[in-house]
Design an enzyme around this catalytic site. Structure first.
Site, PDB file in Angstrom:
ATOM      1  N   HIS A 181      27.779 -44.481  39.455  1.00  0.00           N
ATOM      2  CA  HIS A 181      26.340 -44.391  39.736  1.00  0.00           C
ATOM      3  C   HIS A 181      25.663 -45.738  39.567  1.00  0.00           C
ATOM      4  CE1 HIS A 181      25.203 -40.335  40.749  1.00  0.00           C
ATOM      5  NE2 HIS A 181      25.996 -39.848  39.817  1.00  0.00           N
ATOM      6  N   HIS A 231     -17.908 -14.977  17.317  1.00  0.00           N
ATOM      7  CA  HIS A 231     -16.680 -14.259  17.612  1.00  0.00           C
ATOM      8  C   HIS A 231     -16.721 -12.853  17.005  1.00  0.00           C
ATOM      9  CE1 HIS A 231     -15.158 -18.151  18.819  1.00  0.00           C
ATOM     10  NE2 HIS A 231     -13.987 -17.625  19.158  1.00  0.00           N
ATOM     11  N   ASP A 286      26.641 -31.349  41.454  1.00  0.00           N
ATOM     12  CA  ASP A 286      25.761 -32.342  42.072  1.00  0.00           C
ATOM     13  C   ASP A 286      25.369 -31.952  43.490  1.00  0.00           C
ATOM     14  OD1 ASP A 286      25.556 -33.981  39.920  1.00  0.00           O
ATOM     15  OD2 ASP A 286      26.936 -35.528  40.645  1.00  0.00           O
ATOM     16  N   GLN A 303      30.999 -40.497  37.411  1.00  0.00           N
ATOM     17  CA  GLN A 303      29.715 -40.824  36.800  1.00  0.00           C
ATOM     18  C   GLN A 303      29.531 -42.329  36.680  1.00  0.00           C
ATOM     19  OE1 GLN A 303      27.710 -38.191  36.146  1.00  0.00           O
ATOM     20  NE2 GLN A 303      26.099 -39.701  35.915  1.00  0.00           N
ATOM     21  N   GLU A 346      23.691 -35.300  29.650  1.00  0.00           N
ATOM     22  CA  GLU A 346      23.189 -34.742  30.904  1.00  0.00           C
ATOM     23  C   GLU A 346      24.243 -33.808  31.505  1.00  0.00           C
ATOM     24  OE1 GLU A 346      21.665 -36.314  35.305  1.00  0.00           O
ATOM     25  OE2 GLU A 346      22.833 -37.621  33.994  1.00  0.00           O
ATOM     26  N   HIS A 347      25.472 -34.299  31.635  1.00  0.00           N
ATOM     27  CA  HIS A 347      26.595 -33.499  32.139  1.00  0.00           C
ATOM     28  C   HIS A 347      27.646 -33.389  31.047  1.00  0.00           C
ATOM     29  CE1 HIS A 347      24.920 -35.688  35.710  1.00  0.00           C
ATOM     30  NE2 HIS A 347      24.973 -34.476  36.248  1.00  0.00           N
TER      31      HIS A 347
END
Length: 840
Positions: A668, A827, A768, A665, A734-735
């Site tokens: 990235h 109505h 991924d 990670q 996220e992960h």
């Protein structure tokens, strides 16, 4: 002083661009508020308006050069400290005597309203305002003559001419040609009547000396192209045969009104007939560096250092930070100059890679200089020595020789405030980025394909005739390595299998009471846009993750957008995936311009209803902008931030596996978020993990990026699985990777996560690429509210109800009672009329 200044008193938008080339334009405050302002403008306030201080300051901060205000308003602005060089006075000729010395000395110009032009009176006013520019605004509907302009110029005044009296056509009747007005006062000491003309770049560097005539200047003003007067061949339209054309930015007279300067944007080989930029020799200094870098951006061979800088943004970022630090440490004159030169080189490389020129930088500097409001100038917290060292995410970056390690906290020992800081991600400046992408989005929205092609040339560095490819895609564009093709095919099978199982195909039918049947059924979103980051990268995995759920959901149109490569093509791997997922169009564009094209549609790009996909901060900001525009009628998948992972590890974990997961990670980007939560681990085990991080990181090609992201990453020590998972749920990663004994049993405790990777043999990499789950996941803590992309993301649900007469007899009184309670008679009537009709 200018010979005249135009007053935009109507909607003559065709005149604004030519007029902006020869000087500022006066616009009314109302016109300025309701329309995009010209490039250079003064804002005029009439006697019936009274803008407050905040309005005036906002105009000046937006780049307005001068504000022109009545006497009463001027006094208030002077008292508030508005600079005199930005303040002009709007004054009736009969009220000159009412101007105090304070006002007279606190303005730099006067707009004099007068019934007729009285030269003696104007001269007298000019002497009273001896240090101010004088502009005469006569109350007449007929266009002035060139002799009137010359007479005013001779006494140091300029004429204000409404745009309703100006024309691009020859001077006649109530109209005066813009060029004639501009040239009214220019004189030539040459027998042929031509005017010496200096041609320079936008930044003021000389290109050459030429001559101009009245005719050539008129044409340049109108067309915006470099047109000059050849002493032998007549009109000389620069680049007409060579292709080295010019865009005219400004045309100015010198102080004696006997020569002219053209500032131009030069295209092609250069200005000189020897294919050099300048007739005075090759460029040097910053212009030469800019030209070199721009050339190397497109031509530098693979493997060269400059090519590497352009291809690896994090390397370039690291070098800029390194050189900035060395400049700060330099002490001698020679060292400061040496280090500043290095910093300028890398900073300009960053600019060129983003399509920014030296002219753009100077324009930004000029705009900042015009701002009235100023920031305090204090260093931001991350650069201040006073910030808490154990929370500061921007602490000094480690050197190449230092150990790559994380920062450690014991969760039970930190305060509640410190715990909150551990949960925070870097601040995303969304408003700032949205303001940057808005002009791009607006251009594509209004000009469509033309703007899209221009931005593709500017940002992606590719000249294209069209940005859209429609199926069937040419086989030669999908030729890929057989091994890669096999891997893509297997990933496609796995991902499709998992996402096909998610399709909501059966209608939900519920009888809520006898005779009242309610149902809900799913339908695909008709048109979807899938953004796949690209350019120098190859990301078929993202195309799979977005294209497959769209395909199995049954979306009728799938528009896949990805930046083109340097030769204008799309990577064959992405092309192949586009074919597999049944893309109906492939857009060769990236960034905010691609998002805008899909959101609003163009003549060639189909409009979509929802946009999916990751991207940089420009893409994210553009997605946020268009989803809030009701004219676009488009939604997006989710907010986005830097990628992140949280790993929970206990005594059963393999240190090498844990380190590998953290690094997968961290590579990235420098802003990636990496968190290790240890469960009652011994210091020896933690040291082993950190040693593995250091050793494995040094073997990576992206080690420089990892150094930065790991230095900002944290280890959180907990005493139990429950405490660890509670922290993870608060963080909402996220992960989430579980290196735990009986990891599967703890999944039930997970409340907030994008995707969970269970057990020692489940690396994030599999999710991924090819296990079957989707890798487009919520970041920045949004896993508390959002799911990752899935098949249902590409579907919407419609409800229906069917009621029999018996059902209405039971339900109707309930509805009518509630409608009466809310005062909605129609109505209630819609129910009762049916009940009465049926009873008869």
């Amino acid at each position: 002083m200018a010979t005249f200044i135009p007053l935009a008193d109507d909607q003559r938008s065709d005149l604004l661009e030519p007029l902006s080339r020869i000087g500022p334009i006066v616009v009314s405050s109302l016109l300025f508020s309701n329309h995009p302002p010209p490039k250079r403008c003064y804002v005029g306030v009439d006697d019936n308006s009274s803008p407050n201080l905040e309005e005036v300051v906002s105009w000046l901060d937006r780049g307005v050069e001068k504000v022109i205000v009545p006497l009463t308003c001027a006094k208030e602005l002077i008292a508030a400290g508005i600079p005199s060089d930005r303040l002009y006075l709007l004054l009736d000729v009969g009220n000159v005597s009412a101007v105090s010395d304070t006002v007279r000395n606190s303005v730099s110009g006067v707009f004099l309203k007068t019934p007729t032009i009285d030269l003696d009176l104007v001269s007298s006013v000019s002497k009273f305002f001896s240090s101010s520019a004088i502009y005469v605004l006569p109350e007449t509907t007929s266009a002035p003559t060139t002799s009137t302009i010359r007479e005013l110029q001779s006494i140091g005044a300029a004429l204000v001419i409404p745009t309703s009296q100006l024309t691009l056509a020859p001077t006649s009747g109530n109209y005066i040609n813009i060029g004639d007005a501009f040239l009214a006062s220019i004189v030539s000491d040459r027998s042929d009547g031509f005017f010496p003309t200096i041609v320079s770049t936008v930044t003021g560097h000389s290109l050459g000396l030429v001559y101009s005539s009245t005719e050539s200047i008129r044409e340049s003003i109108i067309t915006g192209k470099g047109v000059y007067q050849s002493r032998r061949h007549g009109l000389w339209r620069k680049g007409e045969t060579s292709g080295a054309t010019q865009e005219v930015i400004s045309i100015r007279l010198d102080c004696d009104s006997d020569s002219i300067e053209f500032r131009v944007l030069q295209h092609g080989a250069g200005f000189c007939h020897l294919n050099r930029q300048s007739c005075f020799g090759e460029a040097s200094g910053l212009p030469a560096l800019e030209s070199t870098l721009r050339s190397r951006l497109t031509q530098a061979p693979k493997g060269s250092y400059t090519r590497k800088l352009f291809d690896e943004p994090e390397l370039l970022r690291s070098k800029i930070m390194e050189e900035a630090d060395e400049l700060c440490r330099a002490t001698t004159k020679e060292d400061v100059a040496f280090e500043a030169a290095d910093l300028l080189y890398f900073a300009l490389a960053k600019c060129i890679s983003a399509g920014v020129t030296i002219a753009d930088i100077e324009q930004s500097l000029d705009a900042k200089a015009k701002r009235v409001t100023r920031r305090p100038g204090n260093a931001k917290p991350q650069w201040s020595k006073q910030i808490s060292a154990h929370i500061d995410e921007q602490k000094e970056l480690p050197t190449a020789d230092s150990r790559i390690r994380m920062r450690t906290y014991v969760l039970s020992e930190v305060s509640s405030d410190e715990r909150s800081k551990l949960l925070k991600r870097p601040v995303l400046k969304s408003e700032e980025m949205i303001s940057k992408v808005k002009p791009i989005v607006d251009e594509v929205r209004s000009r469509g394909d033309a703007a899209l092609l221009e931005f593709t040339a500017k940002f992606d560095k590719v000249q294209l005739a069209s940005t859209v490819i429609f199926p069937p895609f040419a086989p030669e564009t999908m030729q890929i390595d057989p091994t890669v093709k096999s891997a893509i095919d297997q990933a496609y099978i796995n991902i499709r299998k998992f996402h096909a199982a998610q399709v909501d195909g059966e209608a939900l039918v519920v009888e809520t009471m006898p005779g009242v049947v309610c149902s809900r059924f799913a339908r695909p979103i008709s048109r979807v846009g899938l953004y796949v980051p690209g350019g120098t990268a190859i990301l078929p995995s993202t195309a799979l993750m977005l294209g497959i759920p769209a395909q199995v959901a049954g979306c009728k149109e799938i528009v896949l957008a990805t930046p083109p490569r340097s030769d204008g093509s799309i990577s064959p791997e992405v092309m192949y995936v586009a074919h597999l997922v049944g893309a109906s169009a492939l857009l060769k564009a990236g960034g905010a311009q691609a998002v805008a094209a899909m959101a609003y549609g163009t003549k060639t790009v189909p409009k979509v209803d929802k946009i999916f996909g990751p991207g940089n901060q420009w893409v994210t900001a553009a997605k946020m902008l268009v989803q809030n525009d009701t004219d676009a009628l488009v939604s997006i998948d989710m907010p986005a931030g830097p990628s992140e992972v949280l790993v929970i590890a206990d005594h059963t974990s393999n240190p090498a596996f844990v380190a590998a997961d953290l690094l997968s990670q961290a590579e990235h980007g420098a802003d990636s978020q990496v968190v290790l939560v240890s469960v009652d681990l011994s210091q020896e085990k933690l040291d082993h993990i950190e040693k593995e991080v250091d050793v494995q990181a040094r073997a990576l090609s992206r080690v420089d990026i990892v150094r930065q992201s790991i230095a900002k990453s944290i280890i959180v020590k907990t005493s139990s699985v429950e405490e660890a998972i509670a922290f993870s749920n608060d963080y909402a990663p996220e992960h989430l990777i579980l290196h735990l004994k009986n990891a599967r049993d703890n999944v039930t405790l997970i409340d907030n996560a994008g995707s969970v990777f269970v057990g020692s043999y489940t690396p994030e990499s599999c999710g991924d690429y090819a296990s079957g789950t989707n890798h487009t996941l919520p970041t920045n803590g949004y896993a508390r509210q959002f799911s990752g992309v899935n098949t249902l993301s590409f579907q919407k649900h419609i409800t229906s109800q069917e009621i029999t007469f018996d059902g209405l007899k039971g339900l109707g009184p309930v509805v009518a009672t509630l409608a009466d309670c809310e005062g909605l008679e129609a109505h209630a009537h819609a129910v009762r009329i049916r009940l009465r009709a049926s009873s008869t």
